[in-house]
Design a protein around this motif. Structure first.
Motif, PDB file in Angstrom:
ATOM      1  N   ASP A 122      -8.614  -3.538   2.546  1.00 48.18           N
ATOM      2  CA  ASP A 122      -8.472  -2.888   3.852  1.00 48.18           C
ATOM      3  C   ASP A 122      -8.493  -3.929   4.967  1.00 48.18           C
ATOM      4  O   ASP A 122      -7.787  -3.788   5.977  1.00 48.18           O
ATOM      5  CB  ASP A 122      -9.604  -1.886   4.069  1.00 48.18           C
ATOM      6  CG  ASP A 122      -9.602  -0.764   3.045  1.00 48.18           C
ATOM      7  OD1 ASP A 122      -8.500  -0.350   2.638  1.00 48.18           O
ATOM      8  OD2 ASP A 122     -10.696  -0.337   2.654  1.00 48.18           O
TER       9      ASP A 122
ATOM     10  N   ASP B 287      -5.137  -5.388   5.357  1.00 50.68           N
ATOM     11  CA  ASP B 287      -4.259  -4.521   6.154  1.00 50.68           C
ATOM     12  C   ASP B 287      -4.557  -4.659   7.645  1.00 50.68           C
ATOM     13  O   ASP B 287      -3.632  -4.696   8.475  1.00 50.68           O
ATOM     14  CB  ASP B 287      -4.433  -3.061   5.725  1.00 50.68           C
ATOM     15  CG  ASP B 287      -3.876  -2.781   4.345  1.00 50.68           C
ATOM     16  OD1 ASP B 287      -3.228  -3.680   3.771  1.00 50.68           O
ATOM     17  OD2 ASP B 287      -4.100  -1.674   3.827  1.00 50.68           O
ATOM     18  N   TYR B 288      -5.838  -4.707   7.985  1.00 49.86           N
ATOM     19  CA  TYR B 288      -6.221  -4.884   9.384  1.00 49.86           C
ATOM     20  C   TYR B 288      -5.653  -6.199   9.920  1.00 49.86           C
ATOM     21  O   TYR B 288      -5.091  -6.238  11.034  1.00 49.86           O
ATOM     22  CB  TYR B 288      -7.745  -4.884   9.503  1.00 49.86           C
ATOM     23  CG  TYR B 288      -8.256  -5.217  10.891  1.00 49.86           C
ATOM     24  CD1 TYR B 288      -8.462  -4.216  11.838  1.00 49.86           C
ATOM     25  CD2 TYR B 288      -8.519  -6.542  11.254  1.00 49.86           C
ATOM     26  CE1 TYR B 288      -8.915  -4.528  13.119  1.00 49.86           C
ATOM     27  CE2 TYR B 288      -8.973  -6.864  12.521  1.00 49.86           C
ATOM     28  CZ  TYR B 288      -9.161  -5.855  13.454  1.00 49.86           C
ATOM     29  OH  TYR B 288      -9.607  -6.175  14.716  1.00 49.86           O
TER      30      TYR B 288
ATOM     31  N   TYR C 234      -3.025  -8.056   8.873  1.00 50.05           N
ATOM     32  CA  TYR C 234      -1.571  -8.105   9.048  1.00 50.05           C
ATOM     33  C   TYR C 234      -1.073  -7.056  10.041  1.00 50.05           C
ATOM     34  O   TYR C 234       0.001  -7.218  10.619  1.00 50.05           O
ATOM     35  CB  TYR C 234      -0.851  -8.015   7.706  1.00 50.05           C
ATOM     36  CG  TYR C 234      -0.614  -9.402   7.144  1.00 50.05           C
ATOM     37  CD1 TYR C 234       0.260 -10.283   7.777  1.00 50.05           C
ATOM     38  CD2 TYR C 234      -1.296  -9.860   6.034  1.00 50.05           C
ATOM     39  CE1 TYR C 234       0.456 -11.570   7.311  1.00 50.05           C
ATOM     40  CE2 TYR C 234      -1.104 -11.149   5.551  1.00 50.05           C
ATOM     41  CZ  TYR C 234      -0.226 -11.994   6.196  1.00 50.05           C
ATOM     42  OH  TYR C 234      -0.037 -13.277   5.745  1.00 50.05           O
ATOM     43  N   ASN C 235      -1.845  -6.014  10.255  1.00 45.46           N
ATOM     44  CA  ASN C 235      -1.502  -5.091  11.333  1.00 45.46           C
ATOM     45  C   ASN C 235      -1.567  -5.822  12.677  1.00 45.46           C
ATOM     46  O   ASN C 235      -0.680  -5.667  13.527  1.00 45.46           O
ATOM     47  CB  ASN C 235      -2.455  -3.899  11.323  1.00 45.46           C
ATOM     48  CG  ASN C 235      -2.093  -2.871  12.372  1.00 45.46           C
ATOM     49  OD1 ASN C 235      -0.987  -2.338  12.377  1.00 45.46           O
ATOM     50  ND2 ASN C 235      -3.015  -2.589  13.289  1.00 45.46           N
ATOM     51  N   ARG C 236      -2.588  -6.647  12.859  1.00 44.28           N
ATOM     52  CA  ARG C 236      -2.720  -7.396  14.107  1.00 44.28           C
ATOM     53  C   ARG C 236      -1.680  -8.514  14.192  1.00 44.28           C
ATOM     54  O   ARG C 236      -1.127  -8.779  15.266  1.00 44.28           O
ATOM     55  CB  ARG C 236      -4.135  -7.950  14.241  1.00 44.28           C
ATOM     56  CG  ARG C 236      -5.167  -6.859  14.474  1.00 44.28           C
ATOM     57  CD  ARG C 236      -6.449  -7.385  15.034  1.00 44.28           C
ATOM     58  NE  ARG C 236      -6.288  -8.054  16.313  1.00 44.28           N
ATOM     59  CZ  ARG C 236      -7.295  -8.594  17.003  1.00 44.28           C
ATOM     60  NH1 ARG C 236      -8.542  -8.519  16.523  1.00 44.28           N
ATOM     61  NH2 ARG C 236      -7.084  -9.191  18.167  1.00 44.28           N
TER      62      ARG C 236
ATOM     63  N   ASP D  86       1.284  -8.474  12.869  1.00 44.69           N
ATOM     64  CA  ASP D  86       2.544  -7.793  13.198  1.00 44.69           C
ATOM     65  C   ASP D  86       2.597  -7.436  14.676  1.00 44.69           C
ATOM     66  O   ASP D  86       3.647  -7.553  15.318  1.00 44.69           O
ATOM     67  CB  ASP D  86       2.686  -6.542  12.332  1.00 44.69           C
ATOM     68  CG  ASP D  86       4.019  -5.844  12.544  1.00 44.69           C
ATOM     69  OD1 ASP D  86       5.064  -6.512  12.474  1.00 44.69           O
ATOM     70  OD2 ASP D  86       4.006  -4.625  12.810  1.00 44.69           O
ATOM     71  N   GLY D  87       1.470  -7.025  15.230  1.00 44.35           N
ATOM     72  CA  GLY D  87       1.431  -6.714  16.654  1.00 44.35           C
ATOM     73  C   GLY D  87       1.722  -7.927  17.516  1.00 44.35           C
ATOM     74  O   GLY D  87       2.403  -7.820  18.557  1.00 44.35           O
TER      75      GLY D  87
ATOM     76  N   SER E 142       8.274  -8.894  11.327  1.00 46.83           N
ATOM     77  CA  SER E 142       7.417  -9.677  10.437  1.00 46.83           C
ATOM     78  C   SER E 142       8.103  -9.957   9.108  1.00 46.83           C
ATOM     79  O   SER E 142       8.642  -9.040   8.472  1.00 46.83           O
ATOM     80  CB  SER E 142       6.101  -8.942  10.177  1.00 46.83           C
ATOM     81  OG  SER E 142       5.345  -8.812  11.353  1.00 46.83           O
TER      82      SER E 142
ATOM     83  N   ARG F 109       1.009   1.327   3.633  1.00 46.90           N
ATOM     84  CA  ARG F 109       0.707   1.250   5.060  1.00 46.90           C
ATOM     85  C   ARG F 109       1.859   0.662   5.868  1.00 46.90           C
ATOM     86  O   ARG F 109       2.076   1.036   7.024  1.00 46.90           O
ATOM     87  CB  ARG F 109      -0.555   0.425   5.276  1.00 46.90           C
ATOM     88  CG  ARG F 109      -0.845   0.176   6.752  1.00 46.90           C
ATOM     89  CD  ARG F 109      -2.279  -0.046   7.052  1.00 46.90           C
ATOM     90  NE  ARG F 109      -2.525  -0.019   8.496  1.00 46.90           N
ATOM     91  CZ  ARG F 109      -3.705  -0.083   9.046  1.00 46.90           C
ATOM     92  NH1 ARG F 109      -4.774  -0.139   8.286  1.00 46.90           N
ATOM     93  NH2 ARG F 109      -3.843  -0.070  10.355  1.00 46.90           N
ATOM     94  N   PHE F 110       2.594  -0.287   5.282  1.00 52.04           N
ATOM     95  CA  PHE F 110       3.569  -1.037   6.069  1.00 52.04           C
ATOM     96  C   PHE F 110       5.022  -0.721   5.721  1.00 52.04           C
ATOM     97  O   PHE F 110       5.927  -1.412   6.182  1.00 52.04           O
ATOM     98  CB  PHE F 110       3.326  -2.541   5.906  1.00 52.04           C
ATOM     99  CG  PHE F 110       1.973  -3.000   6.374  1.00 52.04           C
ATOM    100  CD1 PHE F 110       1.523  -2.704   7.652  1.00 52.04           C
ATOM    101  CD2 PHE F 110       1.146  -3.737   5.541  1.00 52.04           C
ATOM    102  CE1 PHE F 110       0.281  -3.134   8.097  1.00 52.04           C
ATOM    103  CE2 PHE F 110      -0.103  -4.171   5.973  1.00 52.04           C
ATOM    104  CZ  PHE F 110      -0.548  -3.867   7.250  1.00 52.04           C
TER     105      PHE F 110
ATOM    106  N   ARG G 187       7.343  -0.324   8.721  1.00 52.62           N
ATOM    107  CA  ARG G 187       7.137  -1.259   9.821  1.00 52.62           C
ATOM    108  C   ARG G 187       8.245  -2.304   9.931  1.00 52.62           C
ATOM    109  O   ARG G 187       8.189  -3.179  10.794  1.00 52.62           O
ATOM    110  CB  ARG G 187       5.782  -1.963   9.649  1.00 52.62           C
ATOM    111  CG  ARG G 187       4.598  -1.020   9.804  1.00 52.62           C
ATOM    112  CD  ARG G 187       4.332  -0.673  11.256  1.00 52.62           C
ATOM    113  NE  ARG G 187       3.680  -1.771  11.936  1.00 52.62           N
ATOM    114  CZ  ARG G 187       2.366  -1.970  11.947  1.00 52.62           C
ATOM    115  NH1 ARG G 187       1.556  -1.133  11.301  1.00 52.62           N
ATOM    116  NH2 ARG G 187       1.850  -2.991  12.596  1.00 52.62           N
TER     117      ARG G 187
END
Length: 829
Positions: free
Chosen positions: A551, A554-555, A557-559, A561-562, A571, A594-595, A598
């Motif tokens: 998890d 994921d946090y 790579y979420n950031r 990607d942002g 990305s 999750r992605f 994206r």
């Protein structure tokens, strides 16, 4: 000290003074010479092992004392550390591939002229010489920052049976007879039967006539084609520097316009007509450029001819894949700007259009970043130091010197802008790779040094870009043996660092006037155990209600990607960026849900057993995919298991036909999944590349097979369901491919450039009916042989038919410059 000095020879005193820095290190005599060999391999059901020996000879009176010295060297994939015979110990130094041998109590010293045998073991078998020790150097405890490189160091190729034991059916040696049978799968074609164009075009309609060029054509071009116009003029200036100026020049028209039925920006039409001259129309300037490369390929090989004849024809052409890539790693071993230019030239010549630029890794950060000077003053420099935070340790044989041209080096902002513009002129996109969160030791150590420098000076913001948690007690080890190389996602400073790097890289593209659409943000090989015992990561997980480190991934790579989206980028990363493992560690990877929506572009490398279809499962799930399979497209892999073949073998052996035979579309792909396959990429990691000629050897001619498979339409043999018919179609296509390479593509490279030292494979040889037969993988190269056991040279006999001589027959292939390839040997009794 005085009593000690009495017991030492004058030369030993001089050596001590040199070690202590009392004399100029530049005047230091060579201390030792070394030799390495495999003693024997040991096959064991509990684990294979290789016994090896480093022979160390003290020179010129420079005896090694009983204590107070260490011999350092690099070894890929590790060795078995611990006590050694003869009162020695072998130790790993600070993780990674750096090891040292030092004396322990009871060692009596090594007198001048005597040899010390250091016997040690490897886990597993030594199949490739990439695992041999490299870059050895000597350090005395009295002056721990002074290192003496061992320049006289010989590696002995294994040749004896006890050195070459292999498990039955695995890593078996390839014999000249094997090579002969392999080569016999292709027919030798006359020049008139060669495919007219490489890579294979979409559609070609041959005419009946010929067009004579008695002088360079008159280039007539439309707007937006300055680079293409200059290329066309320089091309014909090479072939027809003078020409008959009394004759009218044939027109060569270049124009951007719609190519019927083709939507690719690289589509083009090329027509050669006796009445209308030469015309190239491209959907964009890139299409015109690809058409010019096809025109180049239609020209005869350079000669002293005063005229050129071209066939009348009509070509409509477009690439199969929009992404046709090559990954160049300059992090493990650095390559200067001119080598990058040469690589871009080769890519353009064969219609490849994406340079995946691997510019950061554990062993080097190769791009100047404004505001973060330590990335290059520390992260781009390898060499010996007794102190932490001065530079990175020697790796991959870079040795002790900080000025080693491959261990150390980086591109300035001006260098990188020049590379971008050079690539853009050839319609090649440069995709920079910033390796995170693993494979980041160069960045981690550079930012740690920045923190300590600023903290010691009392400066504000010391921790602004810090990447590691000093209280992290996580236990992990990367495949490269590092335990301190991971960016910590629990630190806000990690994201500040990524933001600074991304923004500065984006600014370079803006300054160059070159668009940037994506950045490759790594993601591969994060070792199990990372982050688990980091207080800051655990605090973040508690704050964000994250259950596992998956998890946390994921946090992270979420950031990331942002950050990229903020700069208008999508990305890209290795397959792990969009993967999840099953609950049990080591279980099969699954697409991360999750992605999937994206817009991530994943580069899938792992198609080893158990992962063969992972790329297709990711594509079916909605990820865009670039196929870079290790078993087909990793050009750092050796061609075969023979010790003399350079490269590594952890993933596969990759011969020319291994690349050529790759089928990009697997049976498990859905229609949606097929639309997500963006293209293919050859990958060349540089652990074994210490000079440009090794780069050439591993890259070429296998990159030509990549070019064919990426540009040309799906071949008929790949679509034919009948095995017998498919085999016949494959033989015909393969014969055309190897003949055009051996008779036209590579000879053109020799005659036009002469600086590409591509692999020239050893010939195949067999004895039939008392006669020796010789063939080669690439018909067209000249085969020369000797009958007295000597190595063939440019003056040796040319093979034109069966060899009747008895004895030791040796043969080698030669290119158009007279350069010889690997030698094959057979005995005709």
């Amino acid at each position: 000290m005085r009593e000690t000095m009495k017991s030492m020879s004058i030369k030993s005193i001089a050596a001590l003074l040199l070690a202590c820095g009392a004399l100029s290190a530049q005047a230091a005599p060579e201390q030792v010479k070394m030799r390495w060999e495999v003693l024997r391999t040991e096959l064991n059901p509990q684990g294979n092992r290789t016994h090896a020996r480093l022979s160390v000879t003290a020179l010129r009176g420079q005896s090694l004392p009983a204590q107070g010295w260490s011999l350092y060297f690099n070894c890929m994939e590790g060795v078995l550390t611990g006590p050694l015979p003869g009162h020695l110990v072998l130790e790993q130094v600070a993780g990674g591939s750096l090891f040292r041998v030092r004396p322990t109590a009871g060692f009596k010293g090594l007198p001048a002229g005597r040899t010390l045998n250091v016997d040690y073991d490897y886990p597993g078998l030594i199949i490739k010489m990439a695992r041999a020790p490299l870059g050895p150097y000597l350090v005395f405890d009295a002056a721990p920052d002074v290192a003496y490189a061992v320049s006289d160091f010989q590696l002995q190729l294994p040749t004896r049976p006890e050195q070459l034991k292999r498990p039955a059916g695995r890593n078996t040696l390839v014999t000249p007879q094997d090579v002969y049978q392999h080569n016999a799968r292709a027919d030798v074609l006359p020049a008139t039967a060669l495919p007219p164009l490489f890579p294979t075009p979409l559609a070609l309609k041959a005419g009946t006539g010929r067009v004579q060029l008695l002088r360079a054509p008159q280039v007539i071009s439309g707007p937006g084609l300055q680079n293409e116009t200059a290329f066309a003029r320089s091309l014909f200036a090479r072939y027809l520097p003078q020409g008959d100026t009394s004759r009218a020049a044939v027109p060569l028209r270049l124009r951007i316009g719609a190519v019927d039925g083709q939507v690719s920006p690289e589509a083009y039409e090329l027509t050669i007509d006796a009445n209308d001259g030469i015309n190239i129309i491209g959907n964009t300037a890139a299409g015109v450029a690809r058409g010019l490369q096809s025109l180049h390929d239609l020209l005869p090989l350079p000669s002293d001819a005063v005229q050129i004849e071209l066939p009348e024809l009509e070509i409509t052409d477009a690439p199969r894949f929009a992404y046709r890539g090559f990954q160049l790693d300059v992090a493990r071993n650095f390559q200067p700007k001119d080598v990058v230019f040469k690589t871009l030239d080769l890519m353009a010549a064969y219609k490849l259009n994406k340079l995946h630029f691997h510019i950061t890794d554990d062993e080097g950060w190769r791009l100047e970043i404004a505001g973060l000077p330590e990335l290059t003053t520390i992260g781009a420099v390898r060499g010996h130091s007794a102190k932490e935070g001065v530079r990175l340790p020697p790796t991959y044989g870079s040795g002790p010197r900080a000025d080693d041209p491959h261990g150390s080096g980086f591109y300035t902002r001006a260098d990188y802008i020049e590379i971008l513009r050079y690539a853009a002129a050839r319609h090649i996109d440069v995709i920079p790779e910033i390796e995170i969160p693993g494979h980041a030791r160069a960045a981690v150590k550079a930012m740690e040094a920045r923190y300590r420098r600023m903290q010691a000076a009392g400066e504000q913001g010391a921790a602004k870009y810090l990447l590691n948690d000093f209280d992290d007690r996580s236990v992990y080890k990367s495949p490269q043996e590092y335990t301190d190389h991971v960016i910590n996602p629990g630190l806000e400073s990690s994201y500040a660092f990524i933001e600074q790097v991304v923004s500065q890289v984006a600014s370079l593209y803006r300054e160059a006037g070159v668009p940037l659409k994506t950045m490759h943000m790594g993601g591969d090989e994060l070792p199990h155990g990372a982050w688990e015992q980091s207080p800051v990561s655990r605090a973040l997980m508690q704050k964000e209600k994250l259950t596992t480190t998956a998890d946390l991934w994921d946090y992270f790579y979420n950031r990331v990607d942002g950050i990229l989206r903020k700069h208008g980028l999508y990305s890209s990363g290795w397959e792990e960026m969009g993967a999840r493992r099953s609950a049990q560690e080591g279980g099969q990877q699954q697409p991360n849900p999750r992605f999937t929506q994206r817009g991530f572009s994943l580069y899938v490398w792992n198609n080893t057993p158990g992962n063969e279809d992972f790329a297709y499962r990711l594509a079916n799930a909605g990820y865009d995919i670039v196929l870079a399979p290790v078993t087909n497209m990793y050009l750092d892999m050796a061609a075969n298991p023979n010790p003399e073949e350079p490269g590594v073998n952890w993933g596969a052996y990759v011969e020319l036909d291994t690349v050529y035979d790759f089928k990009p579309f697997g049976a498990s792909l859905t229609d949606t999944g097929r639309r997500h396959i963006r293209g293919i990429e050859a990958t060349l990691f540089s652990e074994t590349i210490r000079d440009a000629s090794r780069l050439d050897y591993l890259m070429m001619p296998r990159l030509l097979a990549v070019a064919e498979r990426a540009w040309a339409a799906d071949p008929a043999w790949a679509q034919e369901p009948d095995a017998t018919r498919a085999a016949a179609l494959h033989r015909a296509a393969w014969s055309g491919f190897v003949n055009v390479l051996g008779q036209r593509v590579l000879p053109r490279l020799d005659l036009e450039r002469g600086d590409v030292r591509y692999r020239i494979a050893p010939p195949g040889m067999v004895v039939e009916g008392g006669k020796v037969l010789v063939n080669h993988a690439l018909p067209g190269l000249t085969l020369r042989y000797t009958t007295d056991g000597s190595t063939p040279t440019i003056r040796s006999k040319v093979f034109i038919g069966p060899i009747t001589a008895r004895g030791v027959i040796q043969a080698a292939a030669f290119d158009r410059t007279g350069r010889a390839g690997l030698v094959a040997r057979i005995v005709n009794r």
